[in-house]
Design a protein around this motif. Sequence first.
Motif, mmCIF file in Angstrom:
data_model
loop_
_atom_site.group_PDB
_atom_site.id
_atom_site.type_symbol
_atom_site.label_atom_id
_atom_site.label_comp_id
_atom_site.label_asym_id
_atom_site.label_seq_id
_atom_site.Cartn_x
_atom_site.Cartn_y
_atom_site.Cartn_z
ATOM 1 N N LEU A 150 -37.976 28.030 4.430
ATOM 2 C CA LEU A 150 -38.817 27.869 3.249
ATOM 3 C C LEU A 150 -39.308 29.223 2.767
ATOM 4 O O LEU A 150 -39.925 29.977 3.534
ATOM 5 N N VAL A 151 -39.051 29.527 1.520
ATOM 6 C CA VAL A 151 -39.547 30.762 0.903
ATOM 7 C C VAL A 151 -40.721 30.355 0.019
ATOM 8 O O VAL A 151 -40.548 29.852 -1.081
ATOM 9 N N GLY A 152 -41.922 30.546 0.535
ATOM 10 C CA GLY A 152 -43.132 30.084 -0.134
ATOM 11 C C GLY A 152 -43.741 28.933 0.641
ATOM 12 O O GLY A 152 -43.100 27.902 0.845
ATOM 13 N N LEU A 153 -44.985 29.121 1.104
ATOM 14 C CA LEU A 153 -45.647 28.112 1.936
ATOM 15 C C LEU A 153 -46.952 27.657 1.306
ATOM 16 O O LEU A 153 -47.991 27.598 1.953
ATOM 17 N N GLY A 154 -46.885 27.291 0.019
ATOM 18 C CA GLY A 154 -48.005 26.615 -0.610
ATOM 19 C C GLY A 154 -47.952 25.142 -0.272
ATOM 20 O O GLY A 154 -47.316 24.714 0.697
ATOM 21 N N GLN A 155 -48.621 24.334 -1.092
ATOM 22 C CA GLN A 155 -48.672 22.900 -0.807
ATOM 23 C C GLN A 155 -47.292 22.258 -0.838
ATOM 24 O O GLN A 155 -47.000 21.349 -0.061
ATOM 25 N N ILE A 156 -46.431 22.726 -1.749
ATOM 26 C CA ILE A 156 -45.089 22.140 -1.845
ATOM 27 C C ILE A 156 -44.279 22.473 -0.603
ATOM 28 O O ILE A 156 -43.673 21.588 0.021
ATOM 29 N N GLY A 157 -44.251 23.742 -0.228
ATOM 30 C CA GLY A 157 -43.481 24.139 0.939
ATOM 31 C C GLY A 157 -43.949 23.452 2.204
ATOM 32 O O GLY A 157 -43.140 22.977 3.017
ATOM 33 N N ARG A 158 -45.266 23.352 2.376
ATOM 34 C CA ARG A 158 -45.794 22.709 3.577
ATOM 35 C C ARG A 158 -45.483 21.207 3.579
ATOM 36 O O ARG A 158 -45.192 20.620 4.626
ATOM 37 N N GLY A 159 -45.538 20.588 2.387
ATOM 38 C CA GLY A 159 -45.198 19.173 2.307
ATOM 39 C C GLY A 159 -43.740 18.918 2.647
ATOM 40 O O GLY A 159 -43.410 17.975 3.380
ATOM 41 N N PHE A 160 -42.861 19.757 2.129
ATOM 42 C CA PHE A 160 -41.434 19.626 2.425
ATOM 43 C C PHE A 160 -41.186 19.847 3.909
ATOM 44 O O PHE A 160 -40.358 19.158 4.532
ATOM 45 N N ALA A 161 -41.909 20.785 4.510
ATOM 46 C CA ALA A 161 -41.750 21.055 5.939
ATOM 47 C C ALA A 161 -42.048 19.809 6.763
ATOM 48 O O ALA A 161 -41.314 19.486 7.719
ATOM 49 N N ARG A 162 -43.111 19.096 6.433
ATOM 50 C CA ARG A 162 -43.452 17.891 7.189
ATOM 51 C C ARG A 162 -42.361 16.828 7.061
ATOM 52 O O ARG A 162 -42.021 16.144 8.037
ATOM 53 N N MET A 163 -41.815 16.682 5.865
ATOM 54 C CA MET A 163 -40.746 15.698 5.670
ATOM 55 C C MET A 163 -39.505 16.061 6.467
ATOM 56 O O MET A 163 -38.885 15.208 7.122
ATOM 57 N N ALA A 164 -39.123 17.330 6.416
ATOM 58 C CA ALA A 164 -37.912 17.772 7.108
ATOM 59 C C ALA A 164 -38.081 17.705 8.615
ATOM 60 O O ALA A 164 -37.135 17.373 9.346
ATOM 61 N N ALA A 165 -39.282 18.004 9.095
ATOM 62 C CA ALA A 165 -39.526 17.933 10.534
ATOM 63 C C ALA A 165 -39.365 16.517 11.045
ATOM 64 O O ALA A 165 -38.902 16.294 12.178
ATOM 65 N N ALA A 166 -39.735 15.525 10.227
ATOM 66 C CA ALA A 166 -39.606 14.126 10.641
ATOM 67 C C ALA A 166 -38.144 13.735 10.840
ATOM 68 O O ALA A 166 -37.834 12.824 11.622
#
Length: 320
Positions: A150-166
């Motif tokens: 992820l390039v950019g860890l604002g709310q969007i990046g962090r939200g996508f991270a949680r989805m991908a981790a699942a």
Amino acid sequence: MGFTVVTLGSQIADEGVALLREAGATLVATAAYPPKDEMIAMLTRHRPEAVMVRLVKRIDEDVMRASPSLKVIAKHAVGCDDVDTAAARRLGIPVMLATGCNAQSVAEHALAVMLALVKDLSRQDAHMRAGRFDKSLYHGRELRGMTLGLVGLGQIGRGFARMAAAIGMKIVGYDPFAPDSAFEAPVARVRELDTLLETADVVSLHCPLTDATRGLIGRREISLIKRGAYLINTARGEVIDEAALAEALASGAIAGAGIDSFSVEPPPATHPFLRLPNTIVTPHVAGVTDDAKREVSLQTARNVLAVLSGAPPDRRYLAN
């Protein structure tokens, strides 16, 4: 109280309109992408206390000065590269953003594009429609065990991270401006962009467009992306060297790309992303689901009302 709000670039959603009218606003709007002289004429005629900005090319100091009553500029978005924030600061006009209101929609869009690319859905759909029911043409892969960069860890990046981790992906993130708190599990921080590009199986861009990020993913950076990886851009088209990415996609160095924004919008019909079979392209819609439009509209209206009430601008939404 009575006040006037001019929307530049088509009116906001009904929920925001209703909120402003209940507060006593007179609302006027231009069509999408109005020319500069039309914006100046509109503000000169109506002398609004507030301007809401949707689909425009650029709001500069000349436009802002057209209304001597102007007290706030509210972007119907989370980015403000189309507003001269430095000029607004000189004039004492706060520029407010609808920060976070479409983060879930954009993160979900990035997830959907990633799944479609890695599962080879677009090409399989094309084969079926052409009458080819042939399982040997399928080249889908599992996301589990892959690394998402992820390039950019604002709310969007962090939200996508949680989805991908699942799903079972490993997550690494690069953002020199984000606090350490943004890199809590499941995201591992990398200090160098090159490291992320060299190790990620999927690179997803979630950074704002600034002087520092314009051209961030250039020809050199694209050459560092590991062969067979995928790239997703739900940020801004200007962050990427589009010609270099098109070459990498055509050669197969990059397996596929999901592109939601272009450096010129709408892109010309000859744009290579529109012709490459290993791309999924959407018309800058990641953040404009019906749900997101409603929330962005309401927050834009709230930002206007808060500033006009005399309260100090909420720094969560302040761009300048």
